[in-house]
Design a protein around this motif. Sequence first.
Motif, short mmCIF file in Angstrom:
data_model
loop_
_atom_site.label_atom_id
_atom_site.label_comp_id
_atom_site.label_asym_id
_atom_site.label_seq_id
_atom_site.Cartn_x
_atom_site.Cartn_y
_atom_site.Cartn_z
N SER A 87 -2.43 3.64 -8.67
CA SER A 87 -3.91 3.87 -7.96
C SER A 87 -4.91 2.97 -8.55
O SER A 87 -5.80 2.48 -7.55
CB SER A 87 -4.23 5.26 -8.47
N THR A 124 1.01 -1.10 0.18
CA THR A 124 -0.04 0.08 -0.08
C THR A 124 0.92 1.29 -0.04
O THR A 124 0.58 2.20 -0.62
CB THR A 124 -0.93 0.16 1.10
N LEU A 167 -4.44 -0.24 -6.54
CA LEU A 167 -4.91 -0.02 -5.06
C LEU A 167 -6.35 -0.12 -5.16
O LEU A 167 -7.01 -0.47 -4.00
CB LEU A 167 -4.48 1.24 -4.51
N ASP A 168 -7.00 0.24 -6.06
CA ASP A 168 -8.39 -0.01 -6.02
C ASP A 168 -9.01 -1.22 -6.50
O ASP A 168 -10.22 -1.28 -6.65
CB ASP A 168 -8.92 1.25 -7.03
N GLY A 203 1.51 3.61 -3.11
CA GLY A 203 0.94 5.03 -2.70
C GLY A 203 1.95 6.23 -3.50
O GLY A 203 1.51 7.33 -3.47
N LEU A 210 -2.92 -7.48 -0.98
CA LEU A 210 -2.98 -6.20 0.10
C LEU A 210 -3.71 -6.46 1.38
O LEU A 210 -3.75 -5.64 2.25
CB LEU A 210 -3.91 -5.08 -0.71
N SER A 233 -6.57 -6.32 -4.02
CA SER A 233 -6.75 -6.20 -2.64
C SER A 233 -6.73 -7.46 -1.75
O SER A 233 -6.09 -7.68 -0.97
CB SER A 233 -7.88 -5.26 -2.52
#
Length: 237
Positions: free
Chosen positions: A222, A198, A225-226, A202, A235, A231
């Motif tokens: 990005s 993360t 991450l979405d 970032g 993540l 995830s």
Amino acid sequence: MSDAPVLELTHVDSGYGEVQVLDDLTLHLNPEEIVCLIGPNGAGKSTVLKTAFGMLTPWEGTVTYHGDEIGGMAPEDIVREGIGYVPQTDNVFGSLTIEENLRMGGVARKDGLEDVIDRLYDRFPLLDEKRSANASTLSGGQRQVLAFARALVMEPDVLLIDEPSAGLAPNTADEVFGHVQAVNDLETAILMVEQNATKGLGISDRGYVLDQGTVRFEDEASALLDNDDVSKLYLGG
């Protein structure tokens, strides 16, 4: 500046002895961007960096820097070409002073060493304040800053960084990520392996998710991450 990638690994197989780690791996790094490699332990992330830096010779495929083949070239020659490498461990000489560490980073320079070291002291005031101190006296975060600076003495336009936040407290890790961004501000493209996916994504422009030695996902940082699949799988989401 050309939009062509500065570094590319294309259909690369690589590994250690008879153990294959990378399997038909393809990725690239564009000028002045930060790209983060994430994935589970054993996915081959550090092996990518070692193969790009000549510590491992690709079994198959190509490694190119500004379009020229460098796969299997000796690391000292790759440094002269313009690629720096900051390993996760043993990345500074603890028995040497900060000044001596920086000079060791510039042993292949033919000229301009004093000027570039002065600029690095301006960029990293902490090192200027402690230039006569042994590297062994530095904290983990400070050692990482020294490792970055030492790799920058040759003024690379590509820097490979292996897990810069490993073993650091969260606040210290945030400071180190800030230094990664500062290095990138010097127009240095960065290919980074990071355990804190993360945080690493970032500060990155793009990312690759590796699993079992190959790329499973590739996208803007990005977007990764979405991504619900990323995830859930990588993540902890």
